[in-house]
Write a protein that holds these residues in place. Structure first.
Motif, PDB file in Angstrom:
ATOM      1  N   ARG A  55     -80.806   7.376  16.423  1.00  0.00           N
ATOM      2  CA  ARG A  55     -80.012   7.463  14.737  1.00  0.00           C
ATOM      3  C   ARG A  55     -81.904   6.814  13.862  1.00  0.00           C
ATOM      4  N   LEU A  56     -82.045   6.949  12.808  1.00  0.00           N
ATOM      5  CA  LEU A  56     -82.851   5.800  12.726  1.00  0.00           C
ATOM      6  C   LEU A  56     -82.156   4.704  11.677  1.00  0.00           C
ATOM      7  N   ILE A  57     -82.929   3.198  12.119  1.00  0.00           N
ATOM      8  CA  ILE A  57     -82.261   2.358  11.336  1.00  0.00           C
ATOM      9  C   ILE A  57     -83.056   1.788  10.205  1.00  0.00           C
ATOM     10  N   HIS A  58     -84.194   1.687  10.736  1.00  0.00           N
ATOM     11  CA  HIS A  58     -85.029   0.349   9.907  1.00  0.00           C
ATOM     12  C   HIS A  58     -86.559   1.215  10.376  1.00  0.00           C
ATOM     13  N   TYR A  59     -87.640   1.104   9.264  1.00  0.00           N
ATOM     14  CA  TYR A  59     -88.933   1.905   9.315  1.00  0.00           C
ATOM     15  C   TYR A  59     -90.148   0.713   9.016  1.00  0.00           C
ATOM     16  N   SER A  60     -91.214   0.995   8.956  1.00  0.00           N
ATOM     17  CA  SER A  60     -92.004  -0.406   8.760  1.00  0.00           C
ATOM     18  C   SER A  60     -93.298   0.624   8.663  1.00  0.00           C
ATOM     19  N   TYR A  61     -93.938   1.100   7.855  1.00  0.00           N
ATOM     20  CA  TYR A  61     -95.105   1.858   7.129  1.00  0.00           C
ATOM     21  C   TYR A  61     -96.913   1.032   6.812  1.00  0.00           C
ATOM     22  N   GLY A  62     -96.071  -0.802   7.189  1.00  0.00           N
ATOM     23  CA  GLY A  62     -97.508  -1.684   7.551  1.00  0.00           C
ATOM     24  C   GLY A  62     -96.443  -3.083   7.553  1.00  0.00           C
ATOM     25  N   VAL A  63     -97.115  -4.753   7.460  1.00  0.00           N
ATOM     26  CA  VAL A  63     -97.046  -5.972   7.702  1.00  0.00           C
ATOM     27  C   VAL A  63     -96.144  -5.844   5.859  1.00  0.00           C
ATOM     28  N   LYS A  64     -94.822  -6.222   6.392  1.00  0.00           N
ATOM     29  CA  LYS A  64     -93.759  -6.394   4.389  1.00  0.00           C
ATOM     30  C   LYS A  64     -93.478  -5.007   4.379  1.00  0.00           C
ATOM     31  N   ASP A  65     -94.339  -3.811   4.576  1.00  0.00           N
ATOM     32  CA  ASP A  65     -93.589  -2.484   3.922  1.00  0.00           C
ATOM     33  C   ASP A  65     -92.864  -2.211   5.016  1.00  0.00           C
ATOM     34  N   THR A  66     -91.002  -1.736   4.452  1.00  0.00           N
ATOM     35  CA  THR A  66     -90.542  -1.306   5.241  1.00  0.00           C
ATOM     36  C   THR A  66     -88.882  -1.495   4.804  1.00  0.00           C
ATOM     37  N   ASP A  67     -88.819  -0.224   5.296  1.00  0.00           N
ATOM     38  CA  ASP A  67     -87.845   0.899   4.186  1.00  0.00           C
ATOM     39  C   ASP A  67     -86.513   1.195   5.566  1.00  0.00           C
ATOM     40  N   LYS A  68     -85.185   1.707   4.775  1.00  0.00           N
ATOM     41  CA  LYS A  68     -83.783   1.538   5.516  1.00  0.00           C
ATOM     42  C   LYS A  68     -84.079   3.299   5.999  1.00  0.00           C
ATOM     43  N   GLY A  69     -83.742   3.364   7.447  1.00  0.00           N
ATOM     44  CA  GLY A  69     -83.107   4.587   7.784  1.00  0.00           C
ATOM     45  C   GLY A  69     -81.989   5.511   7.593  1.00  0.00           C
ATOM     46  N   GLU A  70     -81.277   5.721   8.341  1.00  0.00           N
ATOM     47  CA  GLU A  70     -79.946   6.536   7.946  1.00  0.00           C
ATOM     48  C   GLU A  70     -78.031   5.214   8.535  1.00  0.00           C
ATOM     49  N   VAL A  71     -78.970   4.996   8.818  1.00  0.00           N
ATOM     50  CA  VAL A  71     -77.694   4.012   9.608  1.00  0.00           C
ATOM     51  C   VAL A  71     -78.142   2.165   9.697  1.00  0.00           C
ATOM     52  N   SER A  72     -78.860   2.162   8.004  1.00  0.00           N
ATOM     53  CA  SER A  72     -79.274   0.929   8.115  1.00  0.00           C
ATOM     54  C   SER A  72     -78.422  -0.320   7.890  1.00  0.00           C
ATOM     55  N   ASP A  73     -76.853   0.005   7.421  1.00  0.00           N
ATOM     56  CA  ASP A  73     -75.810  -1.079   6.848  1.00  0.00           C
ATOM     57  C   ASP A  73     -75.336  -1.781   8.267  1.00  0.00           C
ATOM     58  N   GLY A  74     -75.716  -3.408   8.075  1.00  0.00           N
ATOM     59  CA  GLY A  74     -75.463  -3.810   8.928  1.00  0.00           C
ATOM     60  C   GLY A  74     -77.063  -4.591   9.519  1.00  0.00           C
ATOM     61  N   TYR A  75     -77.869  -3.936   9.521  1.00  0.00           N
ATOM     62  CA  TYR A  75     -79.612  -4.245  10.081  1.00  0.00           C
ATOM     63  C   TYR A  75     -80.016  -4.228   8.915  1.00  0.00           C
ATOM     64  N   SER A  76     -81.075  -5.963   9.428  1.00  0.00           N
ATOM     65  CA  SER A  76     -82.195  -5.727   8.418  1.00  0.00           C
ATOM     66  C   SER A  76     -83.172  -6.117   9.512  1.00  0.00           C
ATOM     67  N   VAL A  77     -84.724  -5.952   8.458  1.00  0.00           N
ATOM     68  CA  VAL A  77     -85.960  -5.889   9.709  1.00  0.00           C
ATOM     69  C   VAL A  77     -87.003  -6.943   9.092  1.00  0.00           C
ATOM     70  N   SER A  78     -87.909  -6.661   9.715  1.00  0.00           N
ATOM     71  CA  SER A  78     -88.784  -7.777   9.549  1.00  0.00           C
ATOM     72  C   SER A  78     -90.471  -7.349  10.036  1.00  0.00           C
ATOM     73  N   ARG A  79     -91.676  -7.575   9.305  1.00  0.00           N
ATOM     74  CA  ARG A  79     -92.690  -7.496   9.766  1.00  0.00           C
ATOM     75  C   ARG A  79     -93.809  -8.228   9.749  1.00  0.00           C
ATOM     76  N   SER A  80     -93.578  -8.863   9.683  1.00  0.00           N
ATOM     77  CA  SER A  80     -94.832 -10.297   9.620  1.00  0.00           C
ATOM     78  C   SER A  80     -96.439  -9.961   9.402  1.00  0.00           C
ATOM     79  N   LYS A  81     -95.891  -9.292  11.252  1.00  0.00           N
ATOM     80  CA  LYS A  81     -97.506  -9.292  11.185  1.00  0.00           C
ATOM     81  C   LYS A  81     -97.817  -7.633  12.223  1.00  0.00           C
ATOM     82  N   THR A  82     -98.983  -7.372  12.749  1.00  0.00           N
ATOM     83  CA  THR A  82     -98.318  -5.792  12.495  1.00  0.00           C
ATOM     84  C   THR A  82     -98.287  -5.234  14.181  1.00  0.00           C
ATOM     85  N   GLU A  83     -98.570  -6.174  14.823  1.00  0.00           N
ATOM     86  CA  GLU A  83     -97.985  -5.667  16.457  1.00  0.00           C
ATOM     87  C   GLU A  83     -96.491  -6.659  16.299  1.00  0.00           C
TER      88      GLU A  83
END
Lengths: 111, 112
Positions: free
Chosen positions: A44-72
């Motif tokens: 089940r998808l929690i979160h995803y990112s489509y670029g640096v600082k671009d993130t979005d929620k998946g189907e089970v995102s409650d209780g989770y956060s993400v960050s993407r400050s660098k591509t890698e």
């Protein structure tokens, strides 16, 4: 194997503590994902990112956060871990959002 | 909303027997379907995708839009086929990222 590394591989923590899982890629892929794998639920998808600082929620995102400050790097944080978050967490990367390459997984146990 | 259903959690077949892992989907548009496989102690990896129309490790899968199915088949199972198999659907939502939706998986055991 695609250059994707998850850390740590195993983690045991207590309820209420913060936890951060790291996903590191060397492929310069645009898309990165965090999934959790549970018996009877599959992946089940929690979160995803489509670029640096671009993130979005998946189907089970409650209780989770993400960050993407660098591509890698794509970090998954459990602000206050709960027993229901005991799971195997997989990071995946993709160049165009189609074929995914998965990491080896992180086994997280919340006691 | 999209949904992927794998009705069998566990499937056991004898070596040399045919194997079919079922996958049904629901999606209003034209999806792209995939099979991913996870062998013991290995990473989850792509096995095949329907648009490629290829056979990987002897496995094939045909998209049947009428029955909304994408069953995975192999005429003669081998012991090394024992693994966890996931069917996945990619809906074309037109957004920046296209997310795979996975079924719950089928664990295949090939009995020697």
């Amino acid at each position: 194997d695609a250059g994707i590394t998850q850390s740590p591989r195993h983690k045991v923590t207590e309820t209420g503590t913060p936890v951060t899982l790291r996903c590191h890629q060397t492929e310069n892929h645009r898309y990165m994902y965090w999934y959790r794998q549970d018996p009877g639920h599959g992946l089940r998808l929690i979160h995803y990112s489509y670029g640096v600082k671009d993130t979005d929620k998946g189907e089970v995102s409650d209780g989770y956060s993400v960050s993407r400050s660098k591509t890698e790097d794509f970090l998954l944080t459990l602000e206050s871990a709960t027993s229901s978050q005991t799971s195997v967490y997989f990071c995946a990367i993709s160049e165009q959002g189609e074929k995914l390459f998965f990491g080896s997984g992180t086994q997280l146990s919340v006691l | 909303a999209q949904r992927v259903t794998q009705p069998e959690k566990l499937l056991s077949v004898f070596k040399g027997a045919p194997v079919e892992l079922k996958c049904n989907y629901s999606y209003s548009g034209s999806p792209e379907l995939f099979w991913y496989v996870q062998y013991s102690r290995q990473r989850l990896q792509l096995l095949l995708r329907h648009i490629s129309r290829e056979s990987i490790k002897g496995f094939t899968a045909d998209l049947n839009k009428g029955e909304t199915s994408f069953h995975l088949k192999k005429p003669f199972a081998q012991e090394e086929d024992s693994a966890m198999y996931y069917c996945a659907l990619l809906p074309w939502a037109g957004r920046g990222a296209n997310n795979l939706f996975f079924g719950t998986g089928t664990r295949l055991t090939v009995i020697p």
